[in-house]
Design an enzyme around this catalytic site. Sequence first.
Site, PDB file in Angstrom:
ATOM      1  CG  HIS A 125      -1.935   0.839   1.466  1.00 38.64           C
ATOM      2  ND1 HIS A 125      -1.790   2.127   1.897  1.00 38.64           N
ATOM      3  CD2 HIS A 125      -3.251   0.643   1.269  1.00 38.64           C
ATOM      4  CE1 HIS A 125      -2.993   2.679   1.973  1.00 38.64           C
ATOM      5  NE2 HIS A 125      -3.894   1.805   1.590  1.00 38.64           N
ATOM      6  CG  ASP A 202      -0.076  -2.811   6.399  1.00 36.82           C
ATOM      7  OD1 ASP A 202      -1.076  -2.988   7.113  1.00 36.82           O
ATOM      8  OD2 ASP A 202      -0.070  -2.096   5.380  1.00 36.82           O
ATOM      9  CD  GLN A 205      -7.460  -5.216   3.089  1.00 38.37           C
ATOM     10  OE1 GLN A 205      -8.622  -5.561   3.176  1.00 38.37           O
ATOM     11  NE2 GLN A 205      -7.098  -3.950   3.048  1.00 38.37           N
ATOM     12  CE  LYS A 228      -8.435  -0.516   5.328  1.00 41.80           C
ATOM     13  NZ  LYS A 228      -7.161  -0.536   4.650  1.00 41.80           N
ATOM     14  CB  CYS A 366      -3.531   3.038  -1.658  1.00 40.43           C
ATOM     15  SG  CYS A 366      -4.762   4.264  -1.274  1.00 40.43           S
TER      16      CYS A 366
HETATM   17  C1  PLP Z   1      -6.157   0.271   4.622  1.00 44.13           C
HETATM   18  C2  PLP Z   1      -4.759  -0.137   4.600  1.00 44.13           C
HETATM   19  C3  PLP Z   1      -3.748   0.706   5.084  1.00 44.13           C
HETATM   20  C4  PLP Z   1      -4.028   2.089   5.597  1.00 44.13           C
HETATM   21  O1  PLP Z   1      -4.861   2.070   6.717  1.00 44.13           O
HETATM   22  P1  PLP Z   1      -5.389   3.445   7.322  1.00 44.13           P
HETATM   23  O2  PLP Z   1      -6.490   3.013   8.235  1.00 44.13           O
HETATM   24  O3  PLP Z   1      -5.897   4.251   6.169  1.00 44.13           O
HETATM   25  O4  PLP Z   1      -4.262   4.091   8.018  1.00 44.13           O
HETATM   26  C5  PLP Z   1      -2.451   0.247   5.053  1.00 44.13           C
HETATM   27  N1  PLP Z   1      -2.155  -0.967   4.585  1.00 44.13           N
HETATM   28  C6  PLP Z   1      -3.103  -1.814   4.108  1.00 44.13           C
HETATM   29  C7  PLP Z   1      -2.701  -3.163   3.612  1.00 44.13           C
HETATM   30  C8  PLP Z   1      -4.438  -1.422   4.095  1.00 44.13           C
HETATM   31  O5  PLP Z   1      -5.359  -2.256   3.621  1.00 44.13           O
END
Ligand code: PLP
Length: 408
Positions: A125, A202, A205, A228, A366
């Site tokens: 992302h 990260d 997701q 999320k 993104c």
């Molecule tokens: C949504 C997402 C982000 C960003 O999350 P925010 O809540 O906008 O800070 C970063 N990495 C991944 C894989 C995402 O799906």
Amino acid sequence: MINTVFDILTIRKDFPILNRKVNGEALVYLDNAATSQTPKMVIDAIVDYYSRYNSNIHRGVHSLSQEATEMYEEARLKIQKHFNASKSHEIIFTPGTTYGINLVANGFSALLNKGDEIIVSALEHHSNIVPWQMLCERTGAVLKVIPMDLDGKLVMDEYHNLLNPKTKLVFCNHVSNALGTINPIKEIITAAHKVGAAVLIDGAQAAPHIKADVQQLDADFYVVSGHKMCGPTGVGILYGKEEWLNKLPPYQGGGEMIAEVTFEKTTYADLPHKFEAGTPNISGGIAFGAALDYMNTIGFDAIAQYEDELLKYATDQLLTIEGLKIYGTSSEKTAVVSFNIEGIHPYDIGSILDKLGIAVRTGHHCAQPIMDFYKIPGTVRASFSFYNTKEEIDVLVAGVKRAKAMLT
Ligand SMILES: *Cc1c(COP(=O)(O)O)cnc(C)c1O
């Protein structure tokens, strides 16, 4: 037979928004990878906070402040338990994933030297690319990229080749938001540790679908966003191993993060407060805890099993449409289907679907480097959650067929 795992109609009743109409049609919400919907008990937790005990935390001697502090810290404990962190002060409340990544990137400025190497995956992302580029500019470190293949999987041999004693940090998402690929993070972490590098995962997701165990993974850092996974926007967490959180300098200065302040010198508060300057999103943190309660009551195994059924059904049905191509075909993926129809711009499909009440994402998600890799401007992305149904997938497929007929 789908819907075998749990009672989908009862679950849908928990989400008030799923009753609404969009452009005169019943809402079909398939943009869960961008943000998930919020069950009533999470909304109630926010209303309850503002109706009964709205107050600043950690400071007041009065009862409301104590109640708010207790509820906020209880949420931290729920989050600790959920991710199996060994200590509650390894859970830092943040405004979200992006902030957590920036906190770590900023902290590493002080720990990197010119020529050190940072590895990121090709499936990132933007929020996971830009902070590292900035960090490299500040420190003279070099950014290396784990390449991907046509299925949307990381080329792990290349990863192992990139690792060397100069590698100080590895950053990878647990699940790609653009393609849904589940990355082999245990292998990534184990190999990075062999050369002494730290790993930030990260989990934004992955967290709505997979219950990550940070100790079992041996992750140094793991970041997620509440919104999320059925929680509110504006709150998330950074998990960090205690030894790493102690090594990193604070990110923001302010109230709550200090132990003692004089004009000569400030000493920092203990973890987690060192990284929690200022008044946090108190209701958000509490509601995030409620969201985890909600999802754990349904159960992550049941959620994953049901979503896998939805993914398989959606993939099979969409592939019956001639000219439709799916991007991201790893056998290890969450319920995300990214696709295009030959000769049609994804934006045009998304616009027609919206007129039919169907919410999907179109564009680069993104993750422009992934789109560049496939040489496409973007995709239509339908992402499913445990409250979606097979009937909604039928509506999507009919909508895509209609869009195709209108646009060709
Ligand atoms: C949504 C997402 C982000 C960003 O999350 P925010 O809540 O906008 O800070 C970063 N990495 C991944 C894989 C995402 O799906």
